[in-house]
Design an enzyme around this catalytic site. Structure first.
Site: not given
Ligand SMILES: *Cc1c(COP(=O)(O)O)cnc(C)c1O
Length: 497
Positions: A323, A374, A401
């Site tokens: 993210r 979420y 919908c």
């Molecule tokens: C989803 C995930 C991430 C990334 O998470 P962010 O919140 O997008 O930084 C990193 N490592 C693992 C193992 C994940 O499942």
């Protein structure tokens, strides 16, 4: 809070407004929230040097506009802050061929969470040795793909998976290859989200090997005993959208403890410690994420002191931001359709507006499921023009919908917004396009990368023909005429005063 199945009004569970007071300047672009290239010129939002009306006219709406400079500079910020460590881009946030190439060219590693994410990265030419494969239910086929490609790490998640991987590793060694490098994913009993974390003794979830039950140590012993596998290190991932590093520090304490226990039990000193991702971003002005350099400094300090305490050498560190790299640089552009004022009735507390304007746009939960899934918070602005009209309480909803089809739950927009205006939702780069669906047979929007006045469609819009091709009855019929999705009509843009 969950939406009532009959809709929020029937459920009577939605407070009259959570929007707070209107901001001083409606439509201001907080640099904290908007892409690094975002600016208003003559009232109109520009991204990567291009006016949004031009982007909408050329590519249609809904449209993901990705600021390439923003995406790559955030990847670079992590690489600089974690110099000497491995930064893995968690590709499930958003992956396509172009993104895989940027990440490869910029020297980062990449995490895949399925065989298909792995296949995409490999097809784009991503170096296999810089890829790690995650997942709680990797199939034999996915593991075979990973082993054959020679990826950097398989992050093993269960005893069943070790059973599946052992013969593949043994076969590779028998053929003269090296053992398959694996990390053990340990669940350390820390669950972190935004400002809070909880530390528990047990973990009631599907990922990883529990530290407290001894499963993580047992998994390490098992891997060490297999000649076809190489135990390279340990992995922990504690949550997402985290603003406070205390959870990482607590997790680091426990995972370094496991490093010590593994050395004691097996005599092996592991070379890598992967602390996962989950670094938060600003969706709203009041969100206050930690910078990559602060995160790096904190993690290095805590790992060094925990290792010193146990007399362990400091392992190579790895992190996995998804993210924090992909999220902030992308904006979704929508065209406004129906606007419906809804009286909130007697539940309005004194002083709160009694009307909420439902502003409907031409996408919704099929291109951004996060608000519905979420209860995520987003902000948006009127994008094709600025306005001095007084603020109106609004809720931005999609066209699906489903009464829970909400993009921005409560915010203030100028009261003169009208059908045909463009709306831009900020920080939609992570977990929006990648979670997109064809609900109501809406088509997945394109992703356009913008940079210094040039736009490149890095993912094209899905067509109705693409979707009909999967249908036994429709596949062989003549291609349908273009979907009712959109270049935005001329009248829609920039003509209002
Ligand atoms: C989803 C995930 C991430 C990334 O998470 P962010 O919140 O997008 O930084 C990193 N490592 C693992 C193992 C994940 O499942």
């Amino acid at each position: 809070m969950r939406a009532h199945p009959a809709g929020p009004l029937h459920g009577n569970i939605t407070p009259p407004t959570a929007a707070g007071a209107p901001p001083e300047e409606l439509g201001a672009l907080d640099p904290h929230v908007w892409p690094r290239s975002a600016e208003r010129i003559g009232g109109e939002l520009h991204l990567g040097g291009l006016p949004v009306t031009e982007l909408a006219r050329t590519h249609g709406t809904p449209l993901f506009v990705l600021d390439e400079g923003d995406f790559r500079s955030r990847a670079g910020d992590f690489a600089d802050a974690f110099d000497g460590a491995d930064v893995h881009y968690a590709s499930k946030a958003f992956l396509c061929g172009q993104v895989a190439r940027w990440i490869a060219d910029d020297g980062l590693h990449l995490d895949a969470c399925s065989g298909n994410e792995l296949s995409l990265a490999l097809a784009a030419g991503f170096p296999a040795e810089r890829i790690a494969l995650h997942g709680n239910n990797k199939s034999l086929v996915e593991l075979q793909l990973a082993v054959d490609a020679g990826i950097g790490h398989v992050v093993v998640d269960s005893f069943d998976e070790i059973d599946r991987l052992v013969p593949l590793g043994a076969a590779r060694v028998a053929a003269g290859g090296s053992p398959v490098p694996v990390l053990i994913r340990a669940t350390v009993g820390i669950e972190a989200h935004t400002h809070e974390f909880i530390a528990t003794a047990h973990e009631d979830q599907k990922f990883g090997f529990s530290l407290s039950t001894g499963d993580a140590l047992a998994a390490a012993r098992r891997v060490v005993s297999e000649p076809g596998l190489h135990l390279a290190g340990l992995h922990s991932h504690i949550g997402s959208q985290i603003f406070d590093t205390a959870g990482f520090e607590a997790a680091a304490h426990r995972i370094v403890g496991l490093l010590g226990a593994v050395r004691e039990a097996t005599g092996q000193t592991l070379e890598e410690l992967n602390l996962g991702g989950g670094f938060g971003i600003a969706y709203l002005s009041e969100d206050d994420p930690v910078s990559p350099s602060d995160i790096a400094a904190k993690l290095r300090t805590v790992i060094a002191s925990e290792c010193a305490e146990l007399g362990l050498p400091v392992p190579r560190l790895a992190v996995e931001p998804g993210r924090a790299i992909a999220g902030p640089g992308t904006v979704t552009l929508y065209e406004i359709g129906t606007i419906k004022p809804v009286r909130l009735g007697a539940s309005g507390a004194p002083g709160t507006p009694l009307v909420r304007n439902y502003v409907s746009v031409d996408g919704g939960m099929s291109d951004n499921i996060r608000t519905a899934l979420y209860d995520a918070s987003y902000t948006c602005v009127l994008a094709n023009r600025s306005s001095d009209a007084p603020p109106a309480l609004c809720r931005v909803v999609g066209k699906h919908c489903e009464s829970g089809d909400i993009l921005v739950r409560d915010l203030w927009l100028p009261s003169d917004v009208q059908p045909g205006d463009l709306l831009a939702v900020a920080a939609t780069g992570a977990y929006c396009w990648s979670m997109a669906s064809n609900y109501n047979y809406l088509l997945k929007p394109p992703v356009v990368a913008v940079r210094e006045g040039a736009a490149t469609e890095i993912v094209r819009r899905q067509t109705l023909s693409d979707v009909f091709a999967l249908d036994a009855v429709l596949a062989d019929l003549p291609a349908p005429s273009p979907a009712p999705s959109q270049p935005a009509p001329e009248h829609a843009v920039g003509v209002r005063s």
